[in-house]
Design a protein around this motif. Structure first.
Motif, PDB file in Angstrom:
ATOM      1  N   GLN A  62      51.928  52.781  40.996  1.00 44.26           N
ATOM      2  CA  GLN A  62      50.488  52.831  40.767  1.00 44.26           C
ATOM      3  C   GLN A  62      50.053  51.462  40.251  1.00 44.26           C
ATOM      4  N   PRO A  63      48.935  50.938  40.728  1.00 47.02           N
ATOM      5  CA  PRO A  63      48.466  49.633  40.238  1.00 47.02           C
ATOM      6  C   PRO A  63      48.145  49.678  38.740  1.00 47.02           C
ATOM      7  N   THR A  64      48.559  48.639  38.055  1.00 43.62           N
ATOM      8  CA  THR A  64      48.286  48.503  36.627  1.00 43.62           C
ATOM      9  C   THR A  64      46.854  48.002  36.447  1.00 43.62           C
ATOM     10  N   PRO A  65      46.083  48.625  35.561  1.00 47.26           N
ATOM     11  CA  PRO A  65      44.738  48.088  35.286  1.00 47.26           C
ATOM     12  C   PRO A  65      44.855  46.686  34.676  1.00 47.26           C
ATOM     13  N   ILE A  66      43.951  45.814  35.041  1.00 44.85           N
ATOM     14  CA  ILE A  66      44.005  44.431  34.548  1.00 44.85           C
ATOM     15  C   ILE A  66      44.040  44.375  33.028  1.00 44.85           C
ATOM     16  N   GLU A  67      43.266  45.241  32.380  1.00 42.76           N
ATOM     17  CA  GLU A  67      43.222  45.207  30.907  1.00 42.76           C
ATOM     18  C   GLU A  67      44.551  45.625  30.270  1.00 42.76           C
ATOM     19  N   ALA A  68      45.448  46.221  31.050  1.00 45.18           N
ATOM     20  CA  ALA A  68      46.742  46.645  30.505  1.00 45.18           C
ATOM     21  C   ALA A  68      47.850  45.611  30.747  1.00 45.18           C
ATOM     22  N   ILE A  69      47.552  44.525  31.450  1.00 48.72           N
ATOM     23  CA  ILE A  69      48.557  43.505  31.739  1.00 48.72           C
ATOM     24  C   ILE A  69      48.852  42.710  30.469  1.00 48.72           C
ATOM     25  N   VAL A  70      50.134  42.580  30.172  1.00 49.32           N
ATOM     26  CA  VAL A  70      50.568  41.797  29.012  1.00 49.32           C
ATOM     27  C   VAL A  70      51.155  40.490  29.545  1.00 49.32           C
ATOM     28  N   LEU A  71      50.542  39.392  29.160  1.00 43.92           N
ATOM     29  CA  LEU A  71      51.021  38.088  29.596  1.00 43.92           C
ATOM     30  C   LEU A  71      52.224  37.674  28.757  1.00 43.92           C
ATOM     31  N   PRO A  72      53.260  37.161  29.392  1.00 42.33           N
ATOM     32  CA  PRO A  72      54.438  36.742  28.619  1.00 42.33           C
ATOM     33  C   PRO A  72      54.144  35.488  27.805  1.00 42.33           C
ATOM     34  N   LYS A  73      54.910  35.322  26.749  1.00 43.54           N
ATOM     35  CA  LYS A  73      54.758  34.147  25.903  1.00 43.54           C
ATOM     36  C   LYS A  73      55.012  32.894  26.741  1.00 43.54           C
ATOM     37  N   GLY A  74      54.183  31.904  26.601  1.00 41.89           N
ATOM     38  CA  GLY A  74      54.331  30.648  27.328  1.00 41.89           C
ATOM     39  C   GLY A  74      53.621  30.615  28.670  1.00 41.89           C
ATOM     40  N   CYS A  75      53.001  31.707  29.034  1.00 42.84           N
ATOM     41  CA  CYS A  75      52.267  31.765  30.317  1.00 42.84           C
ATOM     42  C   CYS A  75      51.010  30.911  30.203  1.00 42.84           C
ATOM     43  N   GLU A  76      50.850  29.965  31.126  1.00 39.86           N
ATOM     44  CA  GLU A  76      49.632  29.149  31.160  1.00 39.86           C
ATOM     45  C   GLU A  76      48.657  29.807  32.129  1.00 39.86           C
ATOM     46  N   PHE A  77      48.032  30.873  31.647  1.00 35.89           N
ATOM     47  CA  PHE A  77      47.151  31.731  32.431  1.00 35.89           C
ATOM     48  C   PHE A  77      45.990  30.947  33.040  1.00 35.89           C
ATOM     49  N   VAL A  78      45.731  31.205  34.334  1.00 38.22           N
ATOM     50  CA  VAL A  78      44.578  30.624  35.008  1.00 38.22           C
ATOM     51  C   VAL A  78      43.582  31.720  35.351  1.00 38.22           C
ATOM     52  N   ALA A  79      44.071  32.788  36.011  1.00 35.30           N
ATOM     53  CA  ALA A  79      43.158  33.858  36.436  1.00 35.30           C
ATOM     54  C   ALA A  79      43.947  35.075  36.903  1.00 35.30           C
ATOM     55  N   TYR A  80      43.235  36.197  36.931  1.00 37.14           N
ATOM     56  CA  TYR A  80      43.742  37.384  37.604  1.00 37.14           C
ATOM     57  C   TYR A  80      43.129  37.388  39.005  1.00 37.14           C
ATOM     58  N   PHE A  81      43.845  37.937  39.957  1.00 34.34           N
ATOM     59  CA  PHE A  81      43.252  38.179  41.265  1.00 34.34           C
ATOM     60  C   PHE A  81      43.833  39.472  41.810  1.00 34.34           C
ATOM     61  N   ILE A  82      43.167  40.035  42.756  1.00 27.27           N
ATOM     62  CA  ILE A  82      43.562  41.326  43.321  1.00 27.27           C
ATOM     63  C   ILE A  82      43.983  41.125  44.767  1.00 27.27           C
ATOM     64  N   VAL A  83      45.078  41.764  45.124  1.00 29.81           N
ATOM     65  CA  VAL A  83      45.556  41.716  46.508  1.00 29.81           C
ATOM     66  C   VAL A  83      45.574  43.142  47.045  1.00 29.81           C
ATOM     67  N   GLY A  84      44.877  43.344  48.138  1.00 29.85           N
ATOM     68  CA  GLY A  84      44.866  44.647  48.791  1.00 29.85           C
ATOM     69  C   GLY A  84      45.989  44.721  49.807  1.00 29.85           C
TER      70      GLY A  84
END
Length: 162
Positions: A62-84
């Protein structure tokens, strides 16, 4: 099965590169020199991961809701995107009888294209269905060949009634 929308994380990598990963598919990662390139590669990787699960008769997560995603330590986050992704249509084994010469031609062409025999027949059937969708098709070509072996008779043979 209905189309699934999976979230992905786009992060900055070393030396100006980018990476993408899917929380619902551990090990499904992609990298590239630009954001666009990375996203395109991530789409391909996700499709391959979904195919692999289908080949092993495993259910899709089941797809994880974006708000439930936990970014790992050291992640240089840029953006979320969705792939169908459209899950593959389940396959069914069928037995068909075809001329050996046709199978040899199919196997030769499938090898040239880097495909299996089954994939080639699937492609051929799909192409034929699209091609003939709008046209009404008559009888299929017969596998047997009838050839004229004698001349046309215009007179009866003596001693036989017409």
């Amino acid at each position: 099965m209905q189309r699934r929308l999976y979230p992905a994380v786009l992060e900055r990598g070393a030396k100006g590169t980018f990476g993408a990963w899917f929380p619902d598919f551990p090990g499904c990662v992609a990298g590239g020199r630009s954001q666009q390139d990375t996203i395109e590669r991530a789409e391909t990787k996700l499709a391959q991961a979904v195919d692999a699960l289908a080949e092993h008769d495993r259910p899709l997560p089941q797809p994880t809701p974006i708000e439930a995603i936990v970014l790992p330590k050291g992640c240089e986050f840029v953006a979320y995107f969705i792939v169908g992704v459209d899950p593959p249509d389940p396959s069914e084994r069928v037995n068909v009888y075809l001329p050996k010469s046709l199978l040899r031609q199919v196997d030769r062409r499938a090898t040239e294209l880097g495909m299996s025999r089954s994939s080639f027949f699937g492609l051929a059937a799909t192409t034929a269905l699209r091609h003939f969708a709008a046209a009404s098709v008559g009888f299929a070509e017969s596998r047997s060949r009838a050839r004229k072996t004698g001349g046309l008779r215009t007179k009866t043979t003596p001693g036989k009634k017409p």
